[in-house]
Design a protein around this motif. Sequence first.
Motif, PDB file in Angstrom:
ATOM      1  N   ARG A  79       0.680  -1.244  -0.124  1.00  0.00           N
ATOM      2  CA  ARG A  79       0.208  -0.065  -0.203  1.00  0.00           C
ATOM      3  C   ARG A  79       0.871   1.093   0.089  1.00  0.00           C
ATOM      4  NH1 ARG A  79      -5.416  -0.614   1.681  1.00  0.00           N
ATOM      5  NH2 ARG A  79      -5.484   1.400   1.229  1.00  0.00           N
ATOM      6  N   VAL A  80       2.387   0.915  -0.311  1.00  0.00           N
ATOM      7  CA  VAL A  80       3.018   2.409   0.505  1.00  0.00           C
ATOM      8  C   VAL A  80       4.285   2.167  -0.579  1.00  0.00           C
ATOM      9  CG1 VAL A  80       4.614   3.849   1.906  1.00  0.00           C
ATOM     10  CG2 VAL A  80       2.394   2.889   2.580  1.00  0.00           C
ATOM     11  N   ARG A  81       4.618   3.520  -1.567  1.00  0.00           N
ATOM     12  CA  ARG A  81       5.976   3.188  -2.322  1.00  0.00           C
ATOM     13  C   ARG A  81       6.695   4.863  -2.091  1.00  0.00           C
ATOM     14  NH1 ARG A  81       3.183   2.887  -8.395  1.00  0.00           N
ATOM     15  NH2 ARG A  81       1.851   4.952  -7.626  1.00  0.00           N
ATOM     16  N   ALA A  82       7.381   4.624  -1.601  1.00  0.00           N
ATOM     17  CA  ALA A  82       8.854   6.071  -1.932  1.00  0.00           C
ATOM     18  C   ALA A  82       9.643   5.761  -2.437  1.00  0.00           C
ATOM     19  CB  ALA A  82       9.019   6.290  -0.336  1.00  0.00           C
ATOM     20  N   ASN A  83      10.645   6.717  -3.452  1.00  0.00           N
ATOM     21  CA  ASN A  83      11.207   7.007  -4.014  1.00  0.00           C
ATOM     22  C   ASN A  83      12.455   8.269  -3.467  1.00  0.00           C
ATOM     23  OD1 ASN A  83      11.407   4.661  -6.255  1.00  0.00           O
ATOM     24  ND2 ASN A  83       9.693   5.916  -6.313  1.00  0.00           N
ATOM     25  N   LEU A  84      13.660   8.305  -3.484  1.00  0.00           N
ATOM     26  CA  LEU A  84      14.504   8.928  -3.305  1.00  0.00           C
ATOM     27  C   LEU A  84      15.644   8.605  -3.556  1.00  0.00           C
ATOM     28  CD1 LEU A  84      15.075  11.374  -1.561  1.00  0.00           C
ATOM     29  CD2 LEU A  84      16.345  10.563   0.131  1.00  0.00           C
ATOM     30  N   ALA A  85      16.475   9.878  -4.625  1.00  0.00           N
ATOM     31  CA  ALA A  85      16.976   9.596  -5.445  1.00  0.00           C
ATOM     32  C   ALA A  85      18.494  11.044  -5.748  1.00  0.00           C
ATOM     33  CB  ALA A  85      17.103   9.190  -7.676  1.00  0.00           C
ATOM     34  N   VAL A  86      19.412  10.957  -5.179  1.00  0.00           N
ATOM     35  CA  VAL A  86      20.078  11.978  -5.502  1.00  0.00           C
ATOM     36  C   VAL A  86      20.987  12.062  -6.799  1.00  0.00           C
ATOM     37  CG1 VAL A  86      21.747  13.106  -3.701  1.00  0.00           C
ATOM     38  CG2 VAL A  86      20.096  12.469  -2.599  1.00  0.00           C
ATOM     39  N   ALA A  87      21.044  13.146  -7.293  1.00  0.00           N
ATOM     40  CA  ALA A  87      21.785  12.329  -8.246  1.00  0.00           C
ATOM     41  C   ALA A  87      23.236  13.956  -8.395  1.00  0.00           C
ATOM     42  CB  ALA A  87      21.658  12.741  -9.133  1.00  0.00           C
ATOM     43  N   ALA A  88      23.928  13.432  -9.874  1.00  0.00           N
ATOM     44  CA  ALA A  88      24.916  14.515  -9.912  1.00  0.00           C
ATOM     45  C   ALA A  88      25.563  14.288 -11.755  1.00  0.00           C
ATOM     46  CB  ALA A  88      26.195  15.087  -9.839  1.00  0.00           C
ATOM     47  N   GLY A  89      25.988  15.410 -12.161  1.00  0.00           N
ATOM     48  CA  GLY A  89      26.022  15.400 -13.875  1.00  0.00           C
ATOM     49  C   GLY A  89      25.813  16.819 -14.463  1.00  0.00           C
ATOM     50  N   THR A  90      26.318  16.509 -15.623  1.00  0.00           N
ATOM     51  CA  THR A  90      25.962  17.791 -17.294  1.00  0.00           C
ATOM     52  C   THR A  90      24.814  17.948 -16.921  1.00  0.00           C
ATOM     53  OG1 THR A  90      26.975  16.578 -18.867  1.00  0.00           O
ATOM     54  CG2 THR A  90      28.642  17.717 -17.785  1.00  0.00           C
ATOM     55  N   TYR A  91      24.183  16.417 -16.626  1.00  0.00           N
ATOM     56  CA  TYR A  91      22.366  16.731 -17.526  1.00  0.00           C
ATOM     57  C   TYR A  91      22.020  17.607 -16.269  1.00  0.00           C
ATOM     58  CZ  TYR A  91      17.723  14.993 -16.722  1.00  0.00           C
ATOM     59  OH  TYR A  91      16.087  15.461 -15.694  1.00  0.00           O
ATOM     60  N   MET A  92      22.014  17.245 -14.887  1.00  0.00           N
ATOM     61  CA  MET A  92      21.197  18.320 -13.883  1.00  0.00           C
ATOM     62  C   MET A  92      21.979  19.370 -14.016  1.00  0.00           C
ATOM     63  SD  MET A  92      20.108  15.139 -11.923  1.00  0.00           S
ATOM     64  CE  MET A  92      19.873  16.540 -10.132  1.00  0.00           C
ATOM     65  N   ASN A  93      22.479  19.716 -14.060  1.00  0.00           N
ATOM     66  CA  ASN A  93      23.478  21.174 -14.192  1.00  0.00           C
ATOM     67  C   ASN A  93      22.406  21.713 -14.929  1.00  0.00           C
ATOM     68  OD1 ASN A  93      25.655  20.435 -12.718  1.00  0.00           O
ATOM     69  ND2 ASN A  93      27.506  20.553 -13.965  1.00  0.00           N
ATOM     70  N   ALA A  94      22.235  20.905 -16.767  1.00  0.00           N
ATOM     71  CA  ALA A  94      22.022  21.739 -17.685  1.00  0.00           C
ATOM     72  C   ALA A  94      19.873  21.717 -16.728  1.00  0.00           C
ATOM     73  CB  ALA A  94      21.608  21.300 -18.833  1.00  0.00           C
ATOM     74  N   TYR A  96      18.665  21.958 -13.983  1.00  0.00           N
ATOM     75  CA  TYR A  96      18.109  21.688 -12.468  1.00  0.00           C
ATOM     76  C   TYR A  96      18.262  22.963 -12.064  1.00  0.00           C
ATOM     77  CZ  TYR A  96      15.795  16.761 -11.647  1.00  0.00           C
ATOM     78  OH  TYR A  96      15.414  16.005 -11.489  1.00  0.00           O
ATOM     79  N   SER A  97      19.458  24.263 -13.540  1.00  0.00           N
ATOM     80  CA  SER A  97      19.823  25.319 -12.424  1.00  0.00           C
ATOM     81  C   SER A  97      19.089  25.925 -12.494  1.00  0.00           C
ATOM     82  CB  SER A  97      20.979  25.653 -14.017  1.00  0.00           C
ATOM     83  OG  SER A  97      19.401  26.448 -14.916  1.00  0.00           O
ATOM     84  N   GLY A  98      18.124  25.990 -13.077  1.00  0.00           N
ATOM     85  CA  GLY A  98      17.212  26.590 -12.275  1.00  0.00           C
ATOM     86  C   GLY A  98      16.464  26.905 -10.509  1.00  0.00           C
ATOM     87  N   GLU A  99      16.878  25.538 -10.333  1.00  0.00           N
ATOM     88  CA  GLU A  99      16.000  25.568  -8.480  1.00  0.00           C
ATOM     89  C   GLU A  99      17.583  25.523  -7.658  1.00  0.00           C
ATOM     90  OE1 GLU A  99      13.318  24.488  -8.345  1.00  0.00           O
ATOM     91  OE2 GLU A  99      13.514  23.890 -10.764  1.00  0.00           O
ATOM     92  N   PRO A 100      16.328  26.219  -5.655  1.00  0.00           N
ATOM     93  CA  PRO A 100      17.896  26.834  -5.047  1.00  0.00           C
ATOM     94  C   PRO A 100      18.013  25.582  -4.710  1.00  0.00           C
ATOM     95  CG  PRO A 100      15.046  26.861  -4.573  1.00  0.00           C
ATOM     96  CD  PRO A 100      14.902  26.068  -6.304  1.00  0.00           C
ATOM     97  N   GLY A 101      19.611  25.723  -3.515  1.00  0.00           N
ATOM     98  CA  GLY A 101      20.372  25.556  -2.901  1.00  0.00           C
ATOM     99  C   GLY A 101      20.057  23.257  -3.657  1.00  0.00           C
ATOM    100  N   VAL A 102      20.031  22.956  -2.117  1.00  0.00           N
ATOM    101  CA  VAL A 102      19.890  21.489  -2.486  1.00  0.00           C
ATOM    102  C   VAL A 102      19.142  20.852  -3.783  1.00  0.00           C
ATOM    103  CG1 VAL A 102      21.136  20.701  -0.148  1.00  0.00           C
ATOM    104  CG2 VAL A 102      18.476  20.099  -0.340  1.00  0.00           C
ATOM    105  N   LEU A 103      17.986  21.361  -3.953  1.00  0.00           N
ATOM    106  CA  LEU A 103      16.751  21.002  -4.884  1.00  0.00           C
ATOM    107  C   LEU A 103      17.393  20.836  -6.457  1.00  0.00           C
ATOM    108  CD1 LEU A 103      14.111  22.885  -3.653  1.00  0.00           C
ATOM    109  CD2 LEU A 103      14.214  20.451  -3.572  1.00  0.00           C
ATOM    110  N   LYS A 104      18.632  21.386  -6.870  1.00  0.00           N
ATOM    111  CA  LYS A 104      19.561  21.178  -8.041  1.00  0.00           C
ATOM    112  C   LYS A 104      19.842  19.541  -7.683  1.00  0.00           C
ATOM    113  CE  LYS A 104      21.449  25.619  -8.173  1.00  0.00           C
ATOM    114  NZ  LYS A 104      20.827  26.241  -8.823  1.00  0.00           N
ATOM    115  N   ASN A 105      19.538  18.779  -6.636  1.00  0.00           N
ATOM    116  CA  ASN A 105      20.691  17.499  -6.843  1.00  0.00           C
ATOM    117  C   ASN A 105      19.969  16.145  -6.746  1.00  0.00           C
ATOM    118  OD1 ASN A 105      23.413  19.416  -5.708  1.00  0.00           O
ATOM    119  ND2 ASN A 105      23.735  17.587  -7.275  1.00  0.00           N
ATOM    120  N   LEU A 106      17.945  16.583  -6.337  1.00  0.00           N
ATOM    121  CA  LEU A 106      17.698  16.262  -6.060  1.00  0.00           C
ATOM    122  C   LEU A 106      16.726  15.166  -7.202  1.00  0.00           C
ATOM    123  CD1 LEU A 106      15.012  16.707  -3.549  1.00  0.00           C
ATOM    124  CD2 LEU A 106      16.700  15.118  -3.263  1.00  0.00           C
ATOM    125  N   TYR A 107      16.773  13.995  -8.073  1.00  0.00           N
ATOM    126  CA  TYR A 107      16.489  13.659  -9.157  1.00  0.00           C
ATOM    127  C   TYR A 107      15.034  13.384  -9.022  1.00  0.00           C
ATOM    128  CZ  TYR A 107      15.461  10.067 -12.784  1.00  0.00           C
ATOM    129  OH  TYR A 107      15.924   9.860 -14.035  1.00  0.00           O
TER     130      TYR A 107
END
Length: 360
Positions: A79-94, A96-107
């Motif tokens: 009945r329950v599901r959850a996902n948490l992924a933290v990421a890096a890379g040039t894809y993330m830079n391009a 998530y550039s408009g997101e503030p702080g640690v949100l830039k790395n929340l895939y």
Amino acid sequence: MKTFFTGLALSLSFASLAQDSTATDTPPLTITGYVEGYYSYDINKPADNNRPGFLYSHNRHNEFNVNLAFLKASYNTERVRANLAVAAGTYMNANYSGEPGVLKNLYEANAGYKLAAEKNLWLDIGILPSHIGFESAVGRDNWTLTRSLVAENSPYFESGARLSYTSDNGKLAVSALALNGWQRITRVSGNSLMSWGTQLTLKPSAKVTLNYSSFLGSDKPDSARLWRFYHNLYAVFQVSGKIGLTAGFDIGTEQVSKGSSDQNTWYSPVLILRYTPASKWAIALRGEYYDDQDGVIIATGTPDGFQTAGMSLNLDYLPLPNVEFRLEGRSLISGNGIFIKNGNPASSATAITCSAAVSF
């Protein structure tokens, strides 16, 4: 609203761990990861080593880099599901550039609850994979090494709430979404309205997938609100055991000015043919076209806007089920000089890209 979504998602996830951990004999918590390194050479030799600005994946020239690397924790019970992924890379830079702080790395960061005990009816809240398109940021999930123009210029991710239903036989899936915007975690400052999305997926057989997705909203402040309506259609056919075909067509409209009945329109067809001569090898040929004459999504500053055709050919080798080596040649051709070569406008851009990816 973003704070509300994230807080509710995390509360739902962790408050339910103890209550639902015995619902299945399968360990509810799994840890997975993905790393994709790449090298790309653009014959136009951009001086700043950045490939054209409308490409957001594998976008660095003449250097070895990481496109996407993430570590993901998934929790799944009846009945329950959850996902948490933290990421890096040039894809993330391009992307998530408009997101503030640690949100830039929340895939990805979302939690869901199954609303009906006997039916696959779920409510998920948080940062979610996009409901638009047949391509994702994860290379192993795509038939081509690089992403199509239409994928690069439509949402890869979204933040909001998703109500989804899947039939018992898995042949029908329907979703309705309330979103913070067009590929956004944090809403545009001055925008007070939610955006909305829908998705309908049909699988009449194991060899055919049909999909329609939509987006309705505004990606501007209320003072300059322009309504955007976007349609995404695609079909995936497994013609035989060795041949697969994906055909897609996207079209969007946006108001010319606030309150206007006039619309700017952009569209993109794409066709990908994939051949797998053996279990460890695959070849894919892609043809595509993207027309955005009014510069709604891709601004060029040229009279005819962005009108670009593309062709690519890639070869994949999988020595192990979780390891993939890829090589791709890709050319983009425009009627206008929207590319830069030796400091001057150019009508084409060609690149050779290779990648190595490992999933675990």
